[in-house]
Motif scaffolding. Structure first.
Motif, PDB file in Angstrom:
ATOM      1  N   PRO A 155       0.548  -1.155   0.323  1.00  9.81           N
ATOM      2  CA  PRO A 155       0.339  -0.087   0.296  1.00  9.81           C
ATOM      3  C   PRO A 155       0.618   1.076  -0.118  1.00  9.81           C
ATOM      4  O   PRO A 155      -0.054   2.152  -0.673  1.00  9.81           O
ATOM      5  CB  PRO A 155      -0.534  -0.508   1.498  1.00  9.81           C
ATOM      6  CG  PRO A 155      -0.242  -1.391   1.856  1.00  9.81           C
ATOM      7  CD  PRO A 155       0.511  -1.762   1.537  1.00  9.81           C
ATOM      8  N   GLY A 156       2.492   1.737  -0.032  1.00 12.85           N
ATOM      9  CA  GLY A 156       3.399   2.154   0.012  1.00 12.85           C
ATOM     10  C   GLY A 156       3.652   2.717   1.686  1.00 12.85           C
ATOM     11  O   GLY A 156       2.613   2.189   2.752  1.00 12.85           O
ATOM     12  N   ASP A 157       4.552   3.748   1.735  1.00 16.81           N
ATOM     13  CA  ASP A 157       5.598   3.501   2.939  1.00 16.81           C
ATOM     14  C   ASP A 157       4.283   3.909   3.935  1.00 16.81           C
ATOM     15  O   ASP A 157       3.508   5.450   3.796  1.00 16.81           O
ATOM     16  CB  ASP A 157       6.624   3.995   2.616  1.00 16.81           C
ATOM     17  CG  ASP A 157       7.288   3.907   2.237  1.00 16.81           C
ATOM     18  OD1 ASP A 157       8.171   2.103   1.955  1.00 16.81           O
ATOM     19  OD2 ASP A 157       8.348   4.427   1.352  1.00 16.81           O
ATOM     20  N   GLY A 158       4.517   3.657   5.243  1.00 22.01           N
ATOM     21  CA  GLY A 158       3.488   4.740   6.380  1.00 22.01           C
ATOM     22  C   GLY A 158       1.757   3.989   6.059  1.00 22.01           C
ATOM     23  O   GLY A 158       1.301   4.804   7.038  1.00 22.01           O
ATOM     24  N   GLN A 159       1.661   3.830   5.280  1.00 18.56           N
ATOM     25  CA  GLN A 159       0.194   3.020   5.338  1.00 18.56           C
ATOM     26  C   GLN A 159      -0.041   1.477   4.840  1.00 18.56           C
ATOM     27  O   GLN A 159       0.641   1.005   4.679  1.00 18.56           O
ATOM     28  CB  GLN A 159      -0.135   3.608   3.551  1.00 18.56           C
ATOM     29  CG  GLN A 159       0.334   4.769   3.378  1.00 18.56           C
ATOM     30  CD  GLN A 159      -0.221   5.511   1.584  1.00 18.56           C
ATOM     31  OE1 GLN A 159       0.065   4.952   1.237  1.00 18.56           O
ATOM     32  NE2 GLN A 159      -1.019   7.038   2.212  1.00 18.56           N
ATOM     33  N   GLY A 160      -1.421   1.839   5.570  1.00 17.17           N
ATOM     34  CA  GLY A 160      -2.081   0.352   5.164  1.00 17.17           C
ATOM     35  C   GLY A 160      -2.879   0.080   4.335  1.00 17.17           C
ATOM     36  O   GLY A 160      -3.995   1.318   3.848  1.00 17.17           O
ATOM     37  N   ARG A 161      -4.089  -1.327   4.394  1.00 24.20           N
ATOM     38  CA  ARG A 161      -4.879  -1.312   3.260  1.00 24.20           C
ATOM     39  C   ARG A 161      -6.175  -1.587   4.252  1.00 24.20           C
ATOM     40  O   ARG A 161      -5.738  -2.684   4.919  1.00 24.20           O
ATOM     41  CB  ARG A 161      -4.952  -1.836   2.093  1.00 24.20           C
ATOM     42  CG  ARG A 161      -5.901  -2.357   1.385  1.00 24.20           C
ATOM     43  CD  ARG A 161      -6.137  -3.078   0.537  1.00 24.20           C
ATOM     44  NE  ARG A 161      -4.648  -2.028  -0.902  1.00 24.20           N
ATOM     45  CZ  ARG A 161      -3.319  -2.555  -0.565  1.00 24.20           C
ATOM     46  NH1 ARG A 161      -2.903  -3.318  -0.354  1.00 24.20           N
ATOM     47  NH2 ARG A 161      -2.364  -1.655  -1.835  1.00 24.20           N
TER      48      ARG A 161
ATOM     49  N   SER B 182       1.806  -2.689   5.305  1.00 29.69           N
ATOM     50  CA  SER B 182       2.258  -3.720   5.363  1.00 29.69           C
ATOM     51  C   SER B 182       1.141  -5.049   5.493  1.00 29.69           C
ATOM     52  O   SER B 182       1.672  -6.136   5.656  1.00 29.69           O
ATOM     53  CB  SER B 182       3.819  -4.847   5.443  1.00 29.69           C
ATOM     54  OG  SER B 182       4.927  -3.899   5.090  1.00 29.69           O
ATOM     55  N   THR B 183      -0.211  -4.820   5.731  1.00 29.22           N
ATOM     56  CA  THR B 183      -1.058  -5.147   6.065  1.00 29.22           C
ATOM     57  C   THR B 183      -2.279  -5.121   5.367  1.00 29.22           C
ATOM     58  O   THR B 183      -2.120  -3.783   5.243  1.00 29.22           O
ATOM     59  CB  THR B 183      -1.133  -4.679   7.447  1.00 29.22           C
ATOM     60  OG1 THR B 183       0.089  -5.704   8.079  1.00 29.22           O
ATOM     61  CG2 THR B 183      -2.847  -6.490   7.691  1.00 29.22           C
ATOM     62  N   ASN B 184      -2.930  -6.297   4.762  1.00 30.88           N
ATOM     63  CA  ASN B 184      -4.324  -5.899   4.496  1.00 30.88           C
ATOM     64  C   ASN B 184      -5.235  -5.944   5.539  1.00 30.88           C
ATOM     65  O   ASN B 184      -5.759  -7.021   6.014  1.00 30.88           O
ATOM     66  CB  ASN B 184      -4.871  -6.459   2.967  1.00 30.88           C
ATOM     67  CG  ASN B 184      -6.189  -6.046   2.771  1.00 30.88           C
ATOM     68  OD1 ASN B 184      -6.616  -5.055   3.500  1.00 30.88           O
ATOM     69  ND2 ASN B 184      -6.320  -6.834   1.314  1.00 30.88           N
TER      70      ASN B 184
ATOM     71  N   ALA C 178     -16.809  -9.051  12.368  1.00 31.72           N
ATOM     72  CA  ALA C 178     -15.250  -9.902  11.698  1.00 31.72           C
ATOM     73  C   ALA C 178     -13.846  -9.356  11.320  1.00 31.72           C
ATOM     74  O   ALA C 178     -14.450  -8.614  10.220  1.00 31.72           O
ATOM     75  CB  ALA C 178     -15.250 -11.222  11.400  1.00 31.72           C
ATOM     76  N   VAL C 179     -12.655  -9.779  11.488  1.00 32.30           N
ATOM     77  CA  VAL C 179     -11.767  -9.535  11.144  1.00 32.30           C
ATOM     78  C   VAL C 179     -10.535  -9.976  11.160  1.00 32.30           C
ATOM     79  O   VAL C 179     -10.910 -10.710  11.771  1.00 32.30           O
ATOM     80  CB  VAL C 179     -10.799  -7.757  12.307  1.00 32.30           C
ATOM     81  CG1 VAL C 179      -9.837  -6.812  11.453  1.00 32.30           C
ATOM     82  CG2 VAL C 179     -12.123  -6.585  12.513  1.00 32.30           C
ATOM     83  N   GLN C 180     -10.477  -9.402   9.870  1.00 27.22           N
ATOM     84  CA  GLN C 180      -8.985 -11.003   9.346  1.00 27.22           C
ATOM     85  C   GLN C 180      -7.610 -10.088   8.512  1.00 27.22           C
ATOM     86  O   GLN C 180      -8.222  -8.982   8.307  1.00 27.22           O
ATOM     87  CB  GLN C 180      -9.530 -11.834   8.153  1.00 27.22           C
ATOM     88  CG  GLN C 180      -8.271 -12.059   7.193  1.00 27.22           C
ATOM     89  CD  GLN C 180      -9.129 -12.630   5.617  1.00 27.22           C
ATOM     90  OE1 GLN C 180     -10.413 -12.003   5.193  1.00 27.22           O
ATOM     91  NE2 GLN C 180      -8.422 -14.013   5.334  1.00 27.22           N
ATOM     92  N   THR C 181      -6.312 -10.025   8.518  1.00 31.86           N
ATOM     93  CA  THR C 181      -5.798  -9.844   8.746  1.00 31.86           C
ATOM     94  C   THR C 181      -4.934 -10.324   7.416  1.00 31.86           C
ATOM     95  O   THR C 181      -4.296 -11.737   7.818  1.00 31.86           O
ATOM     96  CB  THR C 181      -4.776  -9.480   9.306  1.00 31.86           C
ATOM     97  OG1 THR C 181      -4.277 -10.525   9.932  1.00 31.86           O
ATOM     98  CG2 THR C 181      -5.800  -7.913  10.333  1.00 31.86           C
ATOM     99  N   VAL C 182      -4.009  -9.577   6.516  1.00 35.16           N
ATOM    100  CA  VAL C 182      -2.893 -10.279   5.617  1.00 35.16           C
ATOM    101  C   VAL C 182      -2.529  -9.737   5.062  1.00 35.16           C
ATOM    102  O   VAL C 182      -2.435  -8.540   4.648  1.00 35.16           O
ATOM    103  CB  VAL C 182      -3.890 -10.624   4.430  1.00 35.16           C
ATOM    104  CG1 VAL C 182      -3.782 -11.295   2.618  1.00 35.16           C
ATOM    105  CG2 VAL C 182      -5.912 -11.203   4.582  1.00 35.16           C
ATOM    106  N   PRO C 183      -1.231 -10.358   5.083  1.00 34.17           N
ATOM    107  CA  PRO C 183       0.033  -9.238   5.299  1.00 34.17           C
ATOM    108  C   PRO C 183       0.480  -8.756   3.383  1.00 34.17           C
ATOM    109  O   PRO C 183      -0.136  -9.716   2.362  1.00 34.17           O
ATOM    110  CB  PRO C 183       1.623 -10.939   5.027  1.00 34.17           C
ATOM    111  CG  PRO C 183       0.826 -11.419   5.441  1.00 34.17           C
ATOM    112  CD  PRO C 183      -1.018 -11.660   5.065  1.00 34.17           C
ATOM    113  N   THR C 184       1.012  -7.793   2.839  1.00 33.61           N
ATOM    114  CA  THR C 184       0.748  -7.568   1.850  1.00 33.61           C
ATOM    115  C   THR C 184       2.504  -7.770   1.425  1.00 33.61           C
ATOM    116  O   THR C 184       3.539  -7.810   2.007  1.00 33.61           O
ATOM    117  CB  THR C 184       0.593  -5.361   1.274  1.00 33.61           C
ATOM    118  OG1 THR C 184       1.075  -5.270   2.698  1.00 33.61           O
ATOM    119  CG2 THR C 184      -1.099  -5.768   1.981  1.00 33.61           C
ATOM    120  N   ARG C 185       3.110  -7.522   0.214  1.00 37.73           N
ATOM    121  CA  ARG C 185       3.844  -7.195   0.068  1.00 37.73           C
ATOM    122  C   ARG C 185       4.770  -6.320   0.006  1.00 37.73           C
ATOM    123  O   ARG C 185       3.971  -5.367   0.167  1.00 37.73           O
ATOM    124  CB  ARG C 185       4.433  -7.780  -1.591  1.00 37.73           C
ATOM    125  CG  ARG C 185       3.813  -9.066  -1.813  1.00 37.73           C
ATOM    126  CD  ARG C 185       3.662  -9.448  -3.697  1.00 37.73           C
ATOM    127  NE  ARG C 185       2.688 -10.785  -3.789  1.00 37.73           N
ATOM    128  CZ  ARG C 185       1.706 -10.658  -4.494  1.00 37.73           C
ATOM    129  NH1 ARG C 185       1.635 -10.065  -5.045  1.00 37.73           N
ATOM    130  NH2 ARG C 185       1.289 -11.831  -4.456  1.00 37.73           N
TER     131      ARG C 185
END
Length: 181
Positions: free
Chosen positions: A85-91, A155-157, A174-181
């Motif tokens: 998602p970019g530096d200092g950002q999350g999705r 680095s997380t969705n 309900a919350v799910q977390t998925v790592p980003t690249r």
């Protein structure tokens, strides 16, 4: 509780609504998903499905058993965005899988997503931090779900599901977390 079958094989036993399960790695291809009562002997009498799902190589998916807007049991396959998602950002991905009409998602009391309908999603890229999120009927600000603190991590969705039934008073998150690249 329900049981989940893929291609006739039991893969999840006694699954509780509103929970998330472990991830599975499967090869690209087509699969038949069936969800049965928890005491079913096999997948021959599903309450949902069978639903044919096609998965591509290298992508990240979440299969969701849920209610349609009208309250009928159904299933959907979502592709999880794992791009950076970019530096200092999350999705933040919000998925509407509840038996409810269109909703707005409020972030810190302000509409951030409007008119989201079942079974759709909306994706935001946000600065890392915590937001207070609530779900309201479209065009209103009275919370049907929440507010709840949602962490936006680098680095997380972070995927938030609005699920349950408005008519039955069972709406929840309900919350799910998925790592980003």
């Amino acid at each position: 509780m329900v049981d989940v079958y893929v291609d006739g094989t039991l893969v999840i036993n006694d699954f509780e609504p509103g929970t998330l399960t472990k991830t599975f790695r499967i090869p690209a291809g087509s699969y038949s998903l069936a969800i049965t009562a928890a005491d079913a002997a096999d997948a021959s009498a599903p309450v949902i499905g069978p639903v044919d799902l096609a998965v591509a190589s290298g992508l990240n998916y979440t299969a969701v058993a849920h209610l349609s807007e009208a309250g009928a049991p159904t299933a959907a396959l979502f592709t999880n965005d794992t791009s950076a998602p970019g530096d200092g950002q999350g999705r933040l991905t919000v998925r509407h899988v509840a038996a409810a009409p269109a909703v707005d998602v409020l972030a810190d009391g302000v509409p951030a997503i409007t008119g989201l309908t079942n079974p759709n999603e909306s994706v935001l890229v946000l600065p890392v931090g915590t937001i207070s999120a609530a779900v309201a009927a479209a065009g209103t600000t009275a919370a049907l779900i929440g507010p709840a603190d949602v962490a936006i991590a680098a680095s997380t969705n972070t995927i938030v599901y609005a699920w349950g039934s408005l008519a039955d008073g069972t709406l929840a998150l309900a919350v799910q977390t998925v790592p980003t690249r």
